[in-house]
Design an enzyme around this catalytic site. Structure first.
Site, PDB file in Angstrom:
ATOM      1  N   ASP A  12      -1.656   7.642   7.518  1.00  0.00           N
ATOM      2  CA  ASP A  12      -1.444   6.345   8.284  1.00  0.00           C
ATOM      3  C   ASP A  12      -2.770   5.534   7.770  1.00  0.00           C
ATOM      4  O   ASP A  12      -3.833   5.980   7.226  1.00  0.00           O
ATOM      5  CB  ASP A  12      -1.487   6.631   9.900  1.00  0.00           C
ATOM      6  CG  ASP A  12      -1.291   5.122  10.579  1.00  0.00           C
ATOM      7  OD1 ASP A  12      -0.810   4.230  10.145  1.00  0.00           O
ATOM      8  OD2 ASP A  12      -2.493   5.101  11.332  1.00  0.00           O
ATOM      9  N   SER A  13      -3.023   4.471   8.109  1.00  0.00           N
ATOM     10  CA  SER A  13      -3.828   3.549   7.817  1.00  0.00           C
ATOM     11  C   SER A  13      -5.196   4.026   8.608  1.00  0.00           C
ATOM     12  O   SER A  13      -6.202   3.658   8.389  1.00  0.00           O
ATOM     13  CB  SER A  13      -3.746   2.064   8.426  1.00  0.00           C
ATOM     14  OG  SER A  13      -3.266   2.233   9.784  1.00  0.00           O
ATOM     15  N   TYR A  44      -3.871  -1.947   8.061  1.00  0.00           N
ATOM     16  CA  TYR A  44      -2.970  -2.297   6.839  1.00  0.00           C
ATOM     17  C   TYR A  44      -2.185  -3.505   7.362  1.00  0.00           C
ATOM     18  O   TYR A  44      -1.798  -4.193   6.377  1.00  0.00           O
ATOM     19  CB  TYR A  44      -2.402  -0.963   6.709  1.00  0.00           C
ATOM     20  CG  TYR A  44      -2.596   0.184   5.947  1.00  0.00           C
ATOM     21  CD1 TYR A  44      -3.903   0.234   5.377  1.00  0.00           C
ATOM     22  CD2 TYR A  44      -1.684   1.059   5.385  1.00  0.00           C
ATOM     23  CE1 TYR A  44      -4.404   1.126   4.442  1.00  0.00           C
ATOM     24  CE2 TYR A  44      -2.336   2.004   4.427  1.00  0.00           C
ATOM     25  CZ  TYR A  44      -3.436   2.150   4.208  1.00  0.00           C
ATOM     26  OH  TYR A  44      -3.863   3.191   3.345  1.00  0.00           O
ATOM     27  N   GLY A  45      -2.026  -3.485   8.750  1.00  0.00           N
ATOM     28  CA  GLY A  45      -1.186  -4.537   9.037  1.00  0.00           C
ATOM     29  C   GLY A  45      -1.434  -5.988   8.664  1.00  0.00           C
ATOM     30  O   GLY A  45      -0.556  -6.859   8.543  1.00  0.00           O
ATOM     31  N   CYS A  75       3.239   5.262   9.057  1.00  0.00           N
ATOM     32  CA  CYS A  75       2.507   4.163   9.335  1.00  0.00           C
ATOM     33  C   CYS A  75       3.851   3.113   8.954  1.00  0.00           C
ATOM     34  O   CYS A  75       4.490   3.275   7.880  1.00  0.00           O
ATOM     35  CB  CYS A  75       1.568   3.788   8.291  1.00  0.00           C
ATOM     36  SG  CYS A  75       0.943   2.089   8.548  1.00  0.00           S
ATOM     37  N   ASN A  76       4.003   2.176   9.889  1.00  0.00           N
ATOM     38  CA  ASN A  76       5.233   1.349   9.815  1.00  0.00           C
ATOM     39  C   ASN A  76       4.773   0.252   8.358  1.00  0.00           C
ATOM     40  O   ASN A  76       5.681  -0.129   7.938  1.00  0.00           O
ATOM     41  CB  ASN A  76       5.519   0.541  10.859  1.00  0.00           C
ATOM     42  CG  ASN A  76       6.274   1.533  11.940  1.00  0.00           C
ATOM     43  OD1 ASN A  76       7.623   1.438  11.857  1.00  0.00           O
ATOM     44  ND2 ASN A  76       5.536   2.333  12.856  1.00  0.00           N
ATOM     45  N   GLU A 155      -6.554   0.840  19.684  1.00  0.00           N
ATOM     46  CA  GLU A 155      -7.728   1.609  19.075  1.00  0.00           C
ATOM     47  C   GLU A 155      -9.197   1.581  19.869  1.00  0.00           C
ATOM     48  O   GLU A 155      -9.795   2.509  20.058  1.00  0.00           O
ATOM     49  CB  GLU A 155      -7.963   1.269  17.520  1.00  0.00           C
ATOM     50  CG  GLU A 155      -7.880   2.763  16.752  1.00  0.00           C
ATOM     51  CD  GLU A 155      -7.555   2.537  15.539  1.00  0.00           C
ATOM     52  OE1 GLU A 155      -8.514   2.340  14.675  1.00  0.00           O
ATOM     53  OE2 GLU A 155      -6.316   2.566  14.890  1.00  0.00           O
ATOM     54  N   CYS A 188       5.074   0.307  15.440  1.00  0.00           N
ATOM     55  CA  CYS A 188       3.840   0.731  14.840  1.00  0.00           C
ATOM     56  C   CYS A 188       3.434   1.977  15.594  1.00  0.00           C
ATOM     57  O   CYS A 188       3.700   2.209  16.829  1.00  0.00           O
ATOM     58  CB  CYS A 188       2.914  -0.657  15.333  1.00  0.00           C
ATOM     59  SG  CYS A 188       1.109  -0.198  15.232  1.00  0.00           S
ATOM     60  N   THR A 189       2.756   2.847  14.607  1.00  0.00           N
ATOM     61  CA  THR A 189       2.600   4.250  15.293  1.00  0.00           C
ATOM     62  C   THR A 189       1.528   4.181  16.334  1.00  0.00           C
ATOM     63  O   THR A 189       1.015   5.360  16.769  1.00  0.00           O
ATOM     64  CB  THR A 189       2.468   5.150  13.975  1.00  0.00           C
ATOM     65  OG1 THR A 189       1.336   4.734  13.173  1.00  0.00           O
ATOM     66  CG2 THR A 189       3.585   5.507  13.244  1.00  0.00           C
ATOM     67  N   HIS A 190       0.695   3.373  16.649  1.00  0.00           N
ATOM     68  CA  HIS A 190      -0.326   2.978  17.704  1.00  0.00           C
ATOM     69  C   HIS A 190       0.603   2.825  19.063  1.00  0.00           C
ATOM     70  O   HIS A 190      -0.126   3.186  19.979  1.00  0.00           O
ATOM     71  CB  HIS A 190      -1.144   1.725  17.614  1.00  0.00           C
ATOM     72  CG  HIS A 190      -2.068   2.113  16.506  1.00  0.00           C
ATOM     73  ND1 HIS A 190      -1.930   2.037  15.141  1.00  0.00           N
ATOM     74  CD2 HIS A 190      -3.451   2.243  16.534  1.00  0.00           C
ATOM     75  CE1 HIS A 190      -3.135   2.277  14.531  1.00  0.00           C
ATOM     76  NE2 HIS A 190      -3.903   2.260  15.384  1.00  0.00           N
TER      77      HIS A 190
END
Ligand code: DGL
Length: 267
Positions: A12-13, A44-45, A75-76, A155, A188-190
């Site tokens: 992932d980022s 990355y977004g 990561c999407n 985050e 989004c994986t967050h």
């Protein structure tokens, strides 16, 4: 030739993809995981597709050097912009899994008519979800909304303050584009970390889908099909980041649900 006892690479980022890594860890306890969080290049977004692809190639090189039998793009944003290129780049050296296709497959067995999607600018701007829904789910409407602030907000740990979270969510989710959705994809994986708050916002009237368990199940099915499920339990996992701060270590705990030791790999 891939062997069952080789590890699964996940990247992932940053540390958001640990939500997916955690689901894989729970679903497949005998698998060894090599996680790479590209914290030096986070987020990355907001990056261009070319830059995201360049990062993805470098990470794939690292994971292949670590002898991974499969690579999961957790990561999407990277799944949206780098999956096809990466598939060509790594060929049959390892299986490659993105976090989008398993969701589209899962949607096929549901009866939703209007699918909301929230994610980074890169993910929403790529229109990958929208195009796949149009191509594979006839008659289903896609309603996308970029929510660029959410990943860094999560985050930073702000989501632990319910009143601020509700304000931020209201700002994004009250956009008329999301009116009348019957399911919302947390693309989004967050976002699994604020699933409860999103559920509260919708008062449970809208279903929520995230990539974690769906992707973990998909990885299990794919490995089983390829006869690559590891049978020997050794519990050897490594978590690499491309930039290290103690705050990453603390945040990692939040995403992986237990303490892990981050190792620095600068490439
Ligand atoms: N975890 C990334 C994703 O799923 C978002 C974070 C970022 O912008 O790097 O898209």
């Amino acid at each position: 030739m891939k062997e069952a006892n080789q590890p699964i690479g996940i990247f992932d980022s940053g540390i958001g993809g640990l939500t997916v890594a955690n689901a894989i860890y729970n679903q497949l306890p005998t698998e060894n995981i090599i996680y790479f969080g590209d914290t030096a290049h986070l987020p990355y977004g907001d990056k261009s597709p070319e830059t995201i692809r360049e990062y993805a190639y470098n990470i794939a090189d690292f994971l292949l050097e670590q002898n991974c039998k499969a690579i999961v793009i957790a990561c999407n944003s990277a799944s949206s912009h780098a999956y096809e290129a990466l598939k060509e780049y790594i060929g049959d050296q390892a299986l490659l899994i993105n976090v989008i296709d398993p969701i589209i497959t899962a949607l096929k067995s549901k009866k939703y008519s209007n699918v909301g999607i929230i994610g980074t600018r890169a993910t929403i701007g790529s229109e990958v979800y929208q195009n796949k829904i149009a191509a594979e789910l006839k008659g289903v409407k896609a309603s996308p909304k970029a929510t660029p602030l959410l990943a860094s907000y999560i985050e930073e740990g702000f989501f632990k303050k319910p009143e601020i979270t509700q304000l931020v969510l209201k700002e994004y989710l009250s956009d008329p584009v999301l009116n009348d959705i019957d399911v919302l994809i947390l693309a989004c994986t967050h976002y699994p970390l604020i699933k409860k708050e999103i559920d509260q916002y919708y008062d449970k009237k809208v279903d929520l889908m995230d990539n974690t368990k769906i992707v973990a199940k998909y990885v299990q099915e794919l490995l089983a099909k390829e006869e690559l499920l590891n049978k020997v339990y050794s519990d050897t996992h490594h978590f690499y980041v491309s930039d290290y701060t103690s705050s990453f270590e603390q945040t990692a705990k939040m995403f992986f649900k237990q303490k892990i030791k981050l190792e620095l790999f600068k490439g």
